[in-house]
Design an enzyme around this catalytic site. Sequence first.
Site, PDB file in Angstrom:
ATOM      1  N   GLY A   1       0.819  -1.214   0.000  1.00 38.56           N
ATOM      2  CA  GLY A   1       0.000   0.000   0.000  1.00 38.56           C
ATOM      3  C   GLY A   1       0.853   1.264   0.000  1.00 38.56           C
ATOM      4  O   GLY A   1       2.022   1.247   0.371  1.00 38.56           O
TER       5      GLY A   1
ATOM      6  N   GLY B   1     -12.070  -3.859  10.613  1.00 33.07           N
ATOM      7  CA  GLY B   1     -13.183  -4.731  10.274  1.00 33.07           C
ATOM      8  C   GLY B   1     -13.790  -5.328  11.532  1.00 33.07           C
ATOM      9  O   GLY B   1     -13.096  -5.587  12.513  1.00 33.07           O
TER      10      GLY B   1
ATOM     11  N   ASN C   1      49.235  14.439  29.876  1.00 35.12           N
ATOM     12  CA  ASN C   1      48.378  15.513  30.364  1.00 35.12           C
ATOM     13  C   ASN C   1      48.171  16.509  29.232  1.00 35.12           C
ATOM     14  O   ASN C   1      49.128  17.104  28.733  1.00 35.12           O
ATOM     15  CB  ASN C   1      49.020  16.209  31.562  1.00 35.12           C
TER      16      ASN C   1
ATOM     17  N   ARG D   1      -1.811   8.370   3.980  1.00 35.50           N
ATOM     18  CA  ARG D   1      -2.044   9.263   5.119  1.00 35.50           C
ATOM     19  C   ARG D   1      -0.782   9.605   5.910  1.00 35.50           C
ATOM     20  O   ARG D   1      -0.815  10.423   6.823  1.00 35.50           O
ATOM     21  CB  ARG D   1      -3.120   8.659   6.028  1.00 35.50           C
TER      22      ARG D   1
ATOM     23  N   LYS E   1      38.268  13.289  17.659  1.00 33.16           N
ATOM     24  CA  LYS E   1      37.838  12.617  16.424  1.00 33.16           C
ATOM     25  C   LYS E   1      38.997  11.815  15.858  1.00 33.16           C
ATOM     26  O   LYS E   1      40.138  12.318  15.843  1.00 33.16           O
ATOM     27  CB  LYS E   1      37.403  13.673  15.408  1.00 33.16           C
TER      28      LYS E   1
ATOM     29  N   ASP F   1       2.911  -3.034   8.634  1.00 30.75           N
ATOM     30  CA  ASP F   1       2.772  -1.774   9.373  1.00 30.75           C
ATOM     31  C   ASP F   1       2.202  -2.012  10.771  1.00 30.75           C
ATOM     32  O   ASP F   1       1.596  -1.135  11.360  1.00 30.75           O
ATOM     33  CB  ASP F   1       1.914  -0.774   8.587  1.00 30.75           C
TER      34      ASP F   1
ATOM     35  N   GLU G   1     -16.056  -5.111   6.709  1.00 31.51           N
ATOM     36  CA  GLU G   1     -15.265  -3.880   6.724  1.00 31.51           C
ATOM     37  C   GLU G   1     -16.137  -2.717   7.188  1.00 31.51           C
ATOM     38  O   GLU G   1     -17.344  -2.707   6.944  1.00 31.51           O
ATOM     39  CB  GLU G   1     -14.700  -3.605   5.332  1.00 31.51           C
TER      40      GLU G   1
ATOM     41  N   GLN H   1       3.424  -6.581  -6.148  1.00 32.87           N
ATOM     42  CA  GLN H   1       2.012  -6.418  -6.493  1.00 32.87           C
ATOM     43  C   GLN H   1       1.882  -5.126  -7.296  1.00 32.87           C
ATOM     44  O   GLN H   1       2.037  -4.034  -6.752  1.00 32.87           O
ATOM     45  CB  GLN H   1       1.148  -6.336  -5.217  1.00 32.87           C
TER      46      GLN H   1
ATOM     47  N   ASN I   1     -11.083  -7.201  13.773  1.00 28.41           N
ATOM     48  CA  ASN I   1     -10.091  -8.015  13.068  1.00 28.41           C
ATOM     49  C   ASN I   1      -8.739  -7.300  13.100  1.00 28.41           C
ATOM     50  O   ASN I   1      -8.586  -6.211  12.549  1.00 28.41           O
ATOM     51  CB  ASN I   1     -10.551  -8.212  11.611  1.00 28.41           C
TER      52      ASN I   1
HETATM   53  C1  UD1 Z   1      -7.461  -4.348   6.985  1.00 33.52           C
HETATM   54  C2  UD1 Z   1      -8.534  -5.411   7.119  1.00 33.52           C
HETATM   55  C3  UD1 Z   1      -9.429  -5.069   8.303  1.00 33.52           C
HETATM   56  C4  UD1 Z   1      -8.587  -4.966   9.554  1.00 33.52           C
HETATM   57  C5  UD1 Z   1      -7.487  -3.932   9.358  1.00 33.52           C
HETATM   58  C6  UD1 Z   1      -6.568  -3.928  10.556  1.00 33.52           C
HETATM   59  C7  UD1 Z   1      -8.977  -6.129   4.829  1.00 33.52           C
HETATM   60  C8  UD1 Z   1      -9.875  -6.027   3.667  1.00 33.52           C
HETATM   61  N1  UD1 Z   1      -9.317  -5.415   5.911  1.00 33.52           N
HETATM   62  O1  UD1 Z   1      -8.126  -3.144   6.677  1.00 33.52           O
HETATM   63  O2  UD1 Z   1     -10.433  -6.049   8.466  1.00 33.52           O
HETATM   64  O3  UD1 Z   1      -9.389  -4.629  10.646  1.00 33.52           O
HETATM   65  O4  UD1 Z   1      -6.706  -4.269   8.202  1.00 33.52           O
HETATM   66  O5  UD1 Z   1      -5.543  -3.001  10.350  1.00 33.52           O
HETATM   67  O6  UD1 Z   1      -8.011  -6.845   4.765  1.00 33.52           O
HETATM   68  N2  UD1 Z   1      -2.034  -3.929   1.148  1.00 33.52           N
HETATM   69  C9  UD1 Z   1      -1.334  -4.438   0.078  1.00 33.52           C
HETATM   70  N3  UD1 Z   1      -1.924  -4.481  -1.144  1.00 33.52           N
HETATM   71  C10 UD1 Z   1      -3.202  -4.063  -1.338  1.00 33.52           C
HETATM   72  C11 UD1 Z   1      -3.905  -3.537  -0.240  1.00 33.52           C
HETATM   73  C12 UD1 Z   1      -3.322  -3.491   1.003  1.00 33.52           C
HETATM   74  O7  UD1 Z   1      -0.190  -4.842   0.217  1.00 33.52           O
HETATM   75  O8  UD1 Z   1      -3.678  -4.166  -2.472  1.00 33.52           O
HETATM   76  C13 UD1 Z   1      -1.379  -3.884   2.452  1.00 33.52           C
HETATM   77  C14 UD1 Z   1      -1.219  -2.470   2.969  1.00 33.52           C
HETATM   78  O9  UD1 Z   1       0.056  -1.963   2.598  1.00 33.52           O
HETATM   79  C15 UD1 Z   1      -1.325  -2.662   4.467  1.00 33.52           C
HETATM   80  C16 UD1 Z   1      -2.201  -3.883   4.618  1.00 33.52           C
HETATM   81  O10 UD1 Z   1      -2.199  -4.535   3.386  1.00 33.52           O
HETATM   82  O11 UD1 Z   1      -0.079  -2.956   5.046  1.00 33.52           O
HETATM   83  C17 UD1 Z   1      -3.612  -3.548   5.054  1.00 33.52           C
HETATM   84  O12 UD1 Z   1      -4.223  -2.792   4.048  1.00 33.52           O
HETATM   85  P1  UD1 Z   1      -5.205  -1.596   4.367  1.00 33.52           P
HETATM   86  O13 UD1 Z   1      -5.717  -1.055   3.115  1.00 33.52           O
HETATM   87  O14 UD1 Z   1      -4.592  -0.680   5.333  1.00 33.52           O
HETATM   88  O15 UD1 Z   1      -6.402  -2.397   5.080  1.00 33.52           O
HETATM   89  P2  UD1 Z   1      -7.371  -1.806   6.151  1.00 33.52           P
HETATM   90  O16 UD1 Z   1      -8.387  -0.973   5.481  1.00 33.52           O
HETATM   91  O17 UD1 Z   1      -6.597  -1.197   7.263  1.00 33.52           O
HETATM   92 CA    CA Z   2      -4.509  -0.222   7.654  1.00 31.14          CA
END
Ligand code: UD1
Ligand code: CA
Length: 453
Positions: free
Chosen positions: A11, A139, A375, A15, A349, A102, A154, A72, A169
């Site tokens: 991702g 979620g 000294n 933010r 240094k 993260d 979600e 990805q 979740n």
């Molecule tokens: C996700 C969960 C949610 C949970 C929350 C906790 C899903 C759909 N939802 O939501 O239920 O409560 O985490 O933090 O999984 N990422 C990718 N590729 C993508 C999308 C996301 O690598 O295509 C990675 C992001 O970099 C991130 C992680 O997946 O590290 C979570 O993605 P994010 O979009 O933040 O999910 P949330 O909306 O937080």
């Molecule tokens: Ca997140």
Amino acid sequence: MKVTAVLLAAGQGTRMRSDLPKVLHAMCGQPMIYYAIQAAQAASTETPVVVVGHGADAVKDFVHDSARLVFQEKQLGTGHAVLQAESLLRGKSDYIIVTCADMPLLRAETLSRLVETQGANPGPITLLTVITRDPRGFGRVVRGADGSVQAIVEEAAATPEQLKIKELNASAYCFSANWLWAALHRIPISKKGEYYLTDTVELAVKAGLPVQALHLDDPLETIGINTRVHLAEAETAMRQRINTAHMLAGVTIIDPQTTYIEAGVTLGRDSILWPNTYLQGGTRIGERCEIGPNSLIRDTVIGNNCVVLASVLEGASLEDDVDVGPFAHLRKGAHLCTGVHMGNFGEVKDSTLGPGTKMGHFSYIGNAAIGANVNIGAGTITCNYDGVRKHPTHIGDDVFIGSDTMLVAPVKLGDRSRTGAGAVVTKNVPEDALVVGMPARAIKKLDKKEDVS
Ligand code: UD1
Ligand code: CA
């Protein structure tokens, strides 16, 4: 039994409002992905896999061989992200841990418990859940009348009733691998046009397969970082965790709130840290040392029984029984041998100060090799730089440098030699000689038996 962890990190982290990929933002001295990889390594049997997208090259540079990377291209959701690891892992692993890069506070023990729980689960999924007052956009875990997990909804898609659900979740799972790879292809596309990993829960339930939930007591572990506000929260929690571990191992921390120890630092028993102390990078501190208040020590190795008061040390090394400060600055390559005393307003240094050498006040020592029991008088300067090049200064044992001496490098001072106050030394000084003046010229040969202490 083979267990592989897949860490999601593709991702953008919009933010964070940053040019740096989110997972490379530092926390207690390490990018947050470092902690995720450490925990993943500890809980699995194979090298972890990181799914990268935004900022892939920078993440790759950091990760090196601590993890394998899959790319990805388009961020089509967490389910789609995991799918990118299929060709690498299909048939190679019995269990797949999935978590986000993260979530730096997630403990290895928690991931191990997920794997254990899934090991006893006849169904294909164990997920980590947490109950907190602040839903943070997580979620919601929907349970049936019998208490079994039915779905994850979600926040954006939740009904007002579902929004009230307190069980969330956390986004850490353990899947049975074969089932996972097949299920990922069957995830329906969401209204937002993404493939949600969380929809695997409904797929399992519809097939009559039980989904296990492992409940976590410490909500701090599940802090996912989306903004720099979350980053600061997580940093505070990680700092507390690090400080607590040092205290339990025998280090006194007078005020943990104002003591900042990075993840890679080691400390010996019975050392004491005073407030406003920063220990960074690969710093290693021995036993019975007293550090601070107001000190910053980076990539520095310190022996036993040393005192560092209100000073900055970077890339230095101190043997045992050394004391520095207040207001000393040790830079790269400063080496202080056993028993060295370095008082206030000194800078060293790329230099060695031999055993028992004293440098009490206002001095700059650069590119110098200084012997034992020397000294160094107040205000002594090694004039090591001619505007183009750095030049060395050599000082023997038992030398006495008078106050305000300028040592114009390259220059050598023999054992037991002395300089008078204010001397500007431009030529080598033989053993047992006293030099004075500007530029300093020889005025007499010292009697070897003359007491120079
Ligand atoms: C996700 C969960 C949610 C949970 C929350 C906790 C899903 C759909 N939802 O939501 O239920 O409560 O985490 O933090 O999984 N990422 C990718 N590729 C993508 C999308 C996301 O690598 O295509 C990675 C992001 O970099 C991130 C992680 O997946 O590290 C979570 O993605 P994010 O979009 O933040 O999910 P949330 O909306 O937080
Ligand atoms: Ca997140």
